[in-house]
Design a protein around this motif. Structure first.
Motif, PDB file in Angstrom:
ATOM      1  N   LEU A 134       0.836  -1.202   0.000  1.00 55.29           N
ATOM      2  CA  LEU A 134       0.000   0.000   0.000  1.00 55.29           C
ATOM      3  C   LEU A 134       0.874   1.255   0.000  1.00 55.29           C
ATOM      4  CD1 LEU A 134      -2.705   1.565   0.445  1.00 55.29           C
ATOM      5  CD2 LEU A 134      -2.306   1.255   2.895  1.00 55.29           C
ATOM      6  N   LEU A 135       1.866   1.285   0.867  1.00 60.53           N
ATOM      7  CA  LEU A 135       2.721   2.465   0.972  1.00 60.53           C
ATOM      8  C   LEU A 135       3.451   2.731  -0.334  1.00 60.53           C
ATOM      9  CD1 LEU A 135       3.841   4.693   2.759  1.00 60.53           C
ATOM     10  CD2 LEU A 135       5.598   3.090   3.533  1.00 60.53           C
ATOM     11  N   ARG A 136       3.969   1.686  -0.963  1.00 65.65           N
ATOM     12  CA  ARG A 136       4.684   1.878  -2.224  1.00 65.65           C
ATOM     13  C   ARG A 136       3.769   2.469  -3.290  1.00 65.65           C
ATOM     14  NH1 ARG A 136       6.189  -1.868  -6.837  1.00 65.65           N
ATOM     15  NH2 ARG A 136       7.853  -0.721  -7.922  1.00 65.65           N
ATOM     16  N   LEU A 137       2.557   1.924  -3.415  1.00 70.00           N
ATOM     17  CA  LEU A 137       1.650   2.416  -4.437  1.00 70.00           C
ATOM     18  C   LEU A 137       1.191   3.838  -4.134  1.00 70.00           C
ATOM     19  CD1 LEU A 137       0.068   1.935  -7.017  1.00 70.00           C
ATOM     20  CD2 LEU A 137      -1.745   0.883  -5.647  1.00 70.00           C
ATOM     21  N   ALA A 138       0.880   4.127  -2.877  1.00 71.03           N
ATOM     22  CA  ALA A 138       0.449   5.480  -2.514  1.00 71.03           C
ATOM     23  C   ALA A 138       1.529   6.501  -2.839  1.00 71.03           C
ATOM     24  CB  ALA A 138       0.101   5.527  -1.022  1.00 71.03           C
ATOM     25  N   GLU A 139       2.780   6.164  -2.581  1.00 72.09           N
ATOM     26  CA  GLU A 139       3.863   7.102  -2.870  1.00 72.09           C
ATOM     27  C   GLU A 139       4.091   7.247  -4.367  1.00 72.09           C
ATOM     28  OE1 GLU A 139       7.221   5.849  -0.560  1.00 72.09           O
ATOM     29  OE2 GLU A 139       6.457   6.824   1.278  1.00 72.09           O
ATOM     30  N   LEU A 140       3.933   6.168  -5.124  1.00 73.29           N
ATOM     31  CA  LEU A 140       4.040   6.267  -6.579  1.00 73.29           C
ATOM     32  C   LEU A 140       2.966   7.185  -7.153  1.00 73.29           C
ATOM     33  CD1 LEU A 140       4.795   2.590  -7.700  1.00 73.29           C
ATOM     34  CD2 LEU A 140       6.341   4.567  -7.829  1.00 73.29           C
ATOM     35  N   LEU A 141       1.761   7.102  -6.581  1.00 76.35           N
ATOM     36  CA  LEU A 141       0.627   7.891  -7.076  1.00 76.35           C
ATOM     37  C   LEU A 141       0.564   9.272  -6.445  1.00 76.35           C
ATOM     38  CD1 LEU A 141      -2.144   5.138  -6.909  1.00 76.35           C
ATOM     39  CD2 LEU A 141      -1.092   6.051  -9.000  1.00 76.35           C
TER      40      LEU A 141
END
Length: 553
Positions: free
Chosen positions: A237-244
């Motif tokens: 979740l954290l990786r995707l949120a930061e990518l977006l």
């Protein structure tokens, strides 16, 4: 009817079906079992004496179920529950409903009447139900009945794997009394295979989700309990949120999926109109591990204006409330698959648009609450938070303080657990005491005086097992939240006021130390309880009220 003596040869024990059950559970890695003995299950409980399994004996079967639930949530293991036939099995169903709704892996081993009476072939047998499995079917992922000891290892292994397969939940295996007691030729069980299948997203759906998010201008992520339960879900979740660069709202069950301290966290004020508006105004909303049900949708007022992407391992909840691009998948696998399809970029907190949006939302909520005269309620939550160690796991009943915690509690490094999946009373204390046994770390349970009476007998369990649990009972003289609901709706409350015991004196009768706190001393008393050994009770007499109905404009 077989008796205990039927299963033993003179001069020594001979292995029976009960031994096969216990050996299978041991081979699968079980260390702790919850339950209460019963006549049809005596062969099962006798087999415990020949095993290394630790048995936690509750006083009410429903509390045994809540205990297995709390143990599973706190340890990450399967919670194992032994139940006796009929009344014992039925009494545990409300706890199983909570585990089923929340996705907690439990394995129930229930006894049954002898095979000669199954299906109503004989009448008038003790504890007899026409169809016991049917009673369990609404609150379990599967039910099974074994008729021979040779079937036990495979049946338990299949249920064990299914309980942990996303979406996790309770499974149920019944073993008749005579199967448990009869001598068996089955060799001792040493190895059992119970592979847990992965639930990945279909590639074309991950492609479509990534394309939508890549082109989004106002993406928002709604993180549900499925993210927390998924192995690696929080990291994905954290990786995707930061990518977006997308703000993340946590549901009640998803609380802790992203740290509140992270710049992209919009916290979990899920029953707030500002949060609802943020979710509605997203041009692409990614909802992961949540059915977007009654509480999460702010009591079904949520109406998305953009495109919804819904990810869930439970296929039946997909698009159940809103049209969406639906990905049937374990949360971590879906989040990782989507992230792999997005361009890499470093997250810059100082330049993050998502962080600004998250901070503005949290400030707006704080300012609105500041005008409602809720200093007492905010103070109580703050005092509890300051007194409880950052890594302590907390368990909350369906009480006003618990409802506040849904939105306001920051779990820090400890896990937050609530009965909001099914909404039954009595969850907090038995779940917390079992979690303390499983982890060896002190836990906190929070109940109202009404909910406390559901599990008061478990003070004996806590004392017997010296469980390191602090139980905070907020005594407002009745069913406080129902009192408030009825007064708001009808101008008066009916049947909400309760006669209750002196909880401090009652705890002392169980040889459990107890203290009464005031609003001024709550933090101090709670803090001191975390430096003690074994169970302890803290009672706070006060009336709390909820914040205004924030789903209204």
């Amino acid at each position: 009817m077989p008796t205990v003596s039927d299963s033993a040869a003179r001069g020594g024990h001979r292995r029976n079906g009960g031994d096969v059950v216990v050996e299978t559970l041991t081979a699968l890695g079980t260390s702790t079992v919850f339950g209460i003995p019963g006549q049809h299950a005596l062969g099962l409980f006798d087999a415990l004496s020949r095993s290394e399994l630790h048995f936690v004996s509750s006083r009410v079967e429903n509390n045994s179920g809540f205990g297995a639930d709390g143990y599973a949530r706190a340890t990450g293991e399967v919670g194992v529950l032994f139940l006796s036939t009929g009344p014992g099995a039925l009494t545990a169903l409300a706890a199983l409903q909570e585990a089923y709704a929340t996705g907690v892996p439990l394995l129930v081993i229930s006894s049954q009447i002898p095979r000669s009476g199954l299906g109503g072939a004989r009448k008038g047998m003790l504890h007899q139900l026409d169809d016991q499995r049917a009673s369990a079917s609404n609150v379990t992922k599967s039910t099974a009945l074994v008729r021979e000891a040779s079937q036990i290892p495979s049946a338990i292994a299949a249920a064990w794997a299914l309980a942990q397969t996303a979406p996790a939940g309770p499974t149920w295996v019944e073993v008749p009394q005579d199967v448990l007691l009869e001598v068996t030729h089955v060799p001792p069980v040493r190895t059992v295979s119970a592979p847990i299948p992965a639930v990945p997203p279909r590639a074309e759906l991950a492609d479509a989700a990534a394309a939508l998010l890549r082109s989004a201008e106002r993406p928002v992520i709604l993180a549900g309990g499925g993210v927390r339960r998924s192995a690696g879900g929080a990291e994905a979740l954290l990786r995707l949120a930061e990518l977006l660069d997308a703000p993340v709202v946590s549901t009640v069950g998803g609380k802790g999926a992203i740290a509140f301290e992270h710049p992209l966290s919009a916290a979990s004020w899920i029953e707030d109109r500002f949060t609802t508006e943020l979710l509605e105004n997203a041009d692409v909303l990614l909802a992961v591990g949540t059915s977007m049900g009654e509480v999460t949708s702010n009591y079904f007022t949520f109406a998305p204006r953009g495109t919804l992407i819904q990810v869930d391992a439970e296929a039946r909840v997909l698009e159940s409330n809103h049209e969406a691009l639906a990905l049937h998948s374990d949360a971590a696998l879906a989040l990782a698959a989507i992230a792999e399809r997005l361009p890499e970029r470093a997250f810059d907190a100082e330049r993050s648009r998502g962080a600004v949006i998250a901070a503005e939302l949290r400030l707006a909520v704080e300012q609105r609450l500041a005008g409602q005269g809720l200093e007492r309620e905010l103070g109580v939550l703050a005092d509890i938070r300051s007194a409880v160690p950052a890594d302590a796991q907390t368990f909350w009943d369906m009480t006003i303080a618990g409802y506040w915690a849904w939105s306001a509690w920051n779990p820090l490094d400890g896990a937050f657990h609530s009965a909001q999946g099914a909404g039954g009373l009595g969850f907090g204390f038995p779940a917390a005491l079992a979690a303390a046994i499983g982890t060896g770390r002190r836990t906190l349970a929070v109940s109202g005086d009404g909910g406390a009476m559901y599990s008061i007998a478990e003070l004996a369990t806590a004392r017997q097992h010296n469980s390191a649990v602090t139980w905070l009972i907020i005594d407002d003289g009745g069913y406080g939240i129902l009192r408030e609901y009825m007064t708001d709706a009808f101008g008066q409350a009916t049947a909400t006021e309760l006669s209750r015991p002196d909880f401090v004196a009652l705890a002392a009768a169980f040889d459990v130390p107890a203290r009464e706190a005031t609003l001024d001393t709550l933090g101090e008393v709670l803090g001191e309880s975390f430096a003690t050994q074994g169970p302890t009770v803290v009672v706070l007499k006060t009336v709390l009220r909820m914040f205004a109905p924030t789903h209204l404009s």
